[in-house]
Design a protein around this motif. Structure first.
Motif, PDB file in Angstrom:
ATOM      1  N   ARG A 174       0.820  -1.214   0.000  1.00 19.92           N
ATOM      2  CA  ARG A 174       0.000   0.000   0.000  1.00 19.92           C
ATOM      3  C   ARG A 174       0.853   1.263   0.000  1.00 19.92           C
ATOM      4  O   ARG A 174       0.496   2.237  -0.654  1.00 19.92           O
ATOM      5  N   TYR A 175       1.950   1.247   0.735  1.00 19.65           N
ATOM      6  CA  TYR A 175       2.826   2.419   0.768  1.00 19.65           C
ATOM      7  C   TYR A 175       3.346   2.721  -0.639  1.00 19.65           C
ATOM      8  O   TYR A 175       3.273   3.857  -1.108  1.00 19.65           O
ATOM      9  N   GLU A 176       3.860   1.702  -1.325  1.00 22.19           N
ATOM     10  CA  GLU A 176       4.379   1.890  -2.686  1.00 22.19           C
ATOM     11  C   GLU A 176       3.262   2.322  -3.642  1.00 22.19           C
ATOM     12  O   GLU A 176       3.480   3.153  -4.518  1.00 22.19           O
ATOM     13  N   THR A 221      -2.101  10.115  -0.545  1.00 23.77           N
ATOM     14  CA  THR A 221      -1.764   9.689   0.814  1.00 23.77           C
ATOM     15  C   THR A 221      -2.234   8.247   1.032  1.00 23.77           C
ATOM     16  O   THR A 221      -3.164   7.769   0.359  1.00 23.77           O
ATOM     17  N   GLU A 222      -1.608   7.576   1.988  1.00 19.59           N
ATOM     18  CA  GLU A 222      -2.039   6.224   2.323  1.00 19.59           C
ATOM     19  C   GLU A 222      -3.461   6.232   2.888  1.00 19.59           C
ATOM     20  O   GLU A 222      -4.235   5.307   2.632  1.00 19.59           O
ATOM     21  N   GLU A 223      -3.801   7.265   3.638  1.00 17.56           N
ATOM     22  CA  GLU A 223      -5.150   7.377   4.193  1.00 17.56           C
ATOM     23  C   GLU A 223      -6.188   7.455   3.067  1.00 17.56           C
ATOM     24  O   GLU A 223      -7.224   6.782   3.118  1.00 17.56           O
ATOM     25  N   PHE A 224      -5.913   8.253   2.048  1.00 18.18           N
ATOM     26  CA  PHE A 224      -6.822   8.366   0.908  1.00 18.18           C
ATOM     27  C   PHE A 224      -6.938   7.024   0.195  1.00 18.18           C
ATOM     28  O   PHE A 224      -8.038   6.589  -0.163  1.00 18.18           O
ATOM     29  N   LEU A 225      -5.812   6.338   0.003  1.00 22.95           N
ATOM     30  CA  LEU A 225      -5.815   5.015  -0.628  1.00 22.95           C
ATOM     31  C   LEU A 225      -6.665   4.044   0.184  1.00 22.95           C
ATOM     32  O   LEU A 225      -7.501   3.316  -0.374  1.00 22.95           O
ATOM     33  N   ASP A 226      -6.482   4.025   1.505  1.00 19.65           N
ATOM     34  CA  ASP A 226      -7.267   3.127   2.353  1.00 19.65           C
ATOM     35  C   ASP A 226      -8.761   3.426   2.236  1.00 19.65           C
ATOM     36  O   ASP A 226      -9.578   2.505   2.152  1.00 19.65           O
ATOM     37  N   ASN A 227      -9.116   4.703   2.217  1.00 24.43           N
ATOM     38  CA  ASN A 227     -10.522   5.074   2.087  1.00 24.43           C
ATOM     39  C   ASN A 227     -11.079   4.691   0.716  1.00 24.43           C
ATOM     40  O   ASN A 227     -12.237   4.269   0.605  1.00 24.43           O
ATOM     41  N   ALA A 228     -10.261   4.839  -0.321  1.00 20.69           N
ATOM     42  CA  ALA A 228     -10.688   4.439  -1.668  1.00 20.69           C
ATOM     43  C   ALA A 228     -10.945   2.936  -1.712  1.00 20.69           C
ATOM     44  O   ALA A 228     -11.952   2.479  -2.277  1.00 20.69           O
TER      45      ALA A 228
END
Length: 155
Positions: free
Chosen positions: A104-106, A114-121
């Motif tokens: 997820r970081y990569e 941001t990782e937070e945005f990715l997690d929410n997506a």
């Protein structure tokens, strides 16, 4: 990504300004003006906020600043979904897999978010599609996050 979104906003006739605002407020959209909180540290964070504000331009109507009704919360969710699909399209998840992005970081770095945005997506995609979705000759798994490539059936 942030610069590309600024260009898109400008093309749409939306004026975008970075201003110091209360920390709890990251961005605002009203009448073809977007304000982005200047207190944010990275262009990745600003890109995520700008995408959501563009989502309001494309999908919302009226004043939804106070999330006090179901309709206002629904409009907020639609704008956020627009932003997720803009910055984390399924095609980019597959492309990241092809380029050997492995966590997820990569992936967040690759997408310039941001990782937070990715997690929410990813959470939103799970709500929309369930645990997996077929995309072309691939299956995208949302938990754990991964891409399965299918064999070529042409032989």
């Amino acid at each position: 990504m942030y610069e590309a979104l600024l260009t898109e906003a400008s093309f749409l006739g939306i004026d975008t300004y970075e201003k110091y605002m209360p920390l709890r407020l990251k961005g605002l959209y009203s009448k073809n003006v977007i304000l982005i909180n200047k207190n944010m540290d990275t262009s990745c964070e600003k890109a995520c906020v700008l995408a959501e504000e563009l989502g309001h331009y494309y999908t919302s109507s009226g004043d939804i600043l106070e999330q006090d009704t179901i309709e206002k919360r629904r409009q907020e969710k639609i704008a956020r979904t627009w932003a997720y699909e803009k910055l984390v399209p399924l095609s980019k998840i597959v492309q990241a897999h092809k380029e050997t992005i492995r966590n997820r970081y990569e992936l967040a770095q690759y997408l310039e978010i941001t990782e937070e945005f990715l997690d929410n997506a990813i959470k939103r995609y799970k709500e929309k599609y369930g645990a997996t979705v077929n995309y072309g000759e691939y299956t995208i798994c949302f938990e754990p996050l991964g891409v399965i490539e299918w064999f070529d059936n042409s032989f």
